[in-house]
Structure formats: C-alpha cells, structure tokens
Motif scaffolding. Structure first.
Motif, short mmCIF file in Angstrom:
data_model
loop_
_atom_site.label_atom_id
_atom_site.label_comp_id
_atom_site.label_asym_id
_atom_site.label_seq_id
_atom_site.Cartn_x
_atom_site.Cartn_y
_atom_site.Cartn_z
N ASP A 116 37.02 7.79 20.28
CA ASP A 116 36.36 7.04 19.02
C ASP A 116 36.25 5.51 19.16
O ASP A 116 35.29 4.80 18.64
N ARG A 117 37.00 5.11 19.94
CA ARG A 117 36.84 3.59 20.23
C ARG A 117 35.68 3.44 20.75
O ARG A 117 34.84 2.21 20.59
N ARG A 118 35.16 4.11 21.67
CA ARG A 118 33.96 3.96 22.46
C ARG A 118 32.79 4.23 21.50
O ARG A 118 31.95 3.20 21.55
N LEU A 119 32.75 4.95 20.67
CA LEU A 119 31.88 5.18 19.57
C LEU A 119 31.85 3.88 18.77
O LEU A 119 30.74 3.38 18.21
N ASP A 121 32.79 0.91 19.52
CA ASP A 121 32.36 -0.27 20.21
C ASP A 121 30.68 -0.15 20.50
O ASP A 121 30.20 -0.96 20.32
N PHE A 122 30.19 1.18 20.58
CA PHE A 122 28.88 1.29 20.60
C PHE A 122 28.05 0.89 19.40
O PHE A 122 26.93 0.32 19.34
#
Length: 126
Positions: A116-119, A121-122
């Motif tokens: 979720d954090r990667r999403l 950030d994206f």
C-alpha cells in the motif's frame, strides 16, 4: 494522638511503592492534606483528609490510623477510609470510560502495508 510524616504514611498505606516515590509526588503537588499542598515532613493524624492524584479522578481518603510499618494490603486498608464523594466520582469516571467509544473501531483498514505504501508513493509521484 499519634502523628506520622506524610511520606511514611502514604508508603505504609500502600499508595506508593517506596517512600522516595511518595516524596516525589508530594513535591509535584499531587498530594494534598486538608485541601492544602503539603511537604513530605508534614505530620498527619487521624481525621485528616488526604487527596492523592494518581488517576483521573483523585482519590480522597480520611486518615483512620497511622502506622510506620508497611504491612500487608488488608492491614494497610484499615489505615484510611475513602470518602463517599471520592467513591461516587470514581464510579462515574469508570462508567464514562465504559460508555466511551473504542478509538480503534474508527480505523477500518488499519496501517498501510508495504505494498500500500508503494502504491501511495507511486500516486504521489515519488
């Protein structure tokens, strides 16, 4: 009429685990005797009203006896008697805590996972 230092009495009545903790709390102004701030060396006798602010509603007790020896809890409980106002205030506070909503219920999904954090950030463009 017997009298005893306040810090010794608080220790013997099992309000604090050590006398030094009692002295620290008295110094911070969290212990009142007859609605006045006190020093650790202040003498208390039977009939005095001691207010101890350890929890949200302060505990107000009437001194029934003095003992310079720290004994078991049932014996220490005989050194004081909690006032009716203090008992009702503590019961009311407990009822308010029981009726208060659980703060964690508002969080439906919980903490974001690594994915979720990667999403996030994206989407933010990082």
């Amino acid at each position: 009429m017997e009298k005893l230092r306040l810090d010794k009495w608080l220790w013997a009545a099992r309000f604090y685990k050590t006398r030094s903790l009692a002295v620290q709390e008295i110094g911070k102004g969290r212990v009142l005797v007859n609605d006045q701030t006190a020093k650790p060396s202040r003498e208390v006798a039977a009939g005095d009203i001691v207010t101890v602010r350890k929890e949200d509603p302060p505990i107000q007790v009437r001194v029934c006896g003095v003992s310079s020896v720290r004994g078991p809890a049932p014996v220490a409980r005989q050194l004081y008697e909690e006032t009716a106002d203090s008992i009702s205030a503590r019961e009311q506070a407990a009822e308010m805590r029981r009726l208060a909503p659980e703060p964690a219920q508002e969080i439906a999904a919980g903490r974001p996972t690594k994915r979720d954090r990667r999403l996030i950030d994206f989407l933010r463009g990082k």
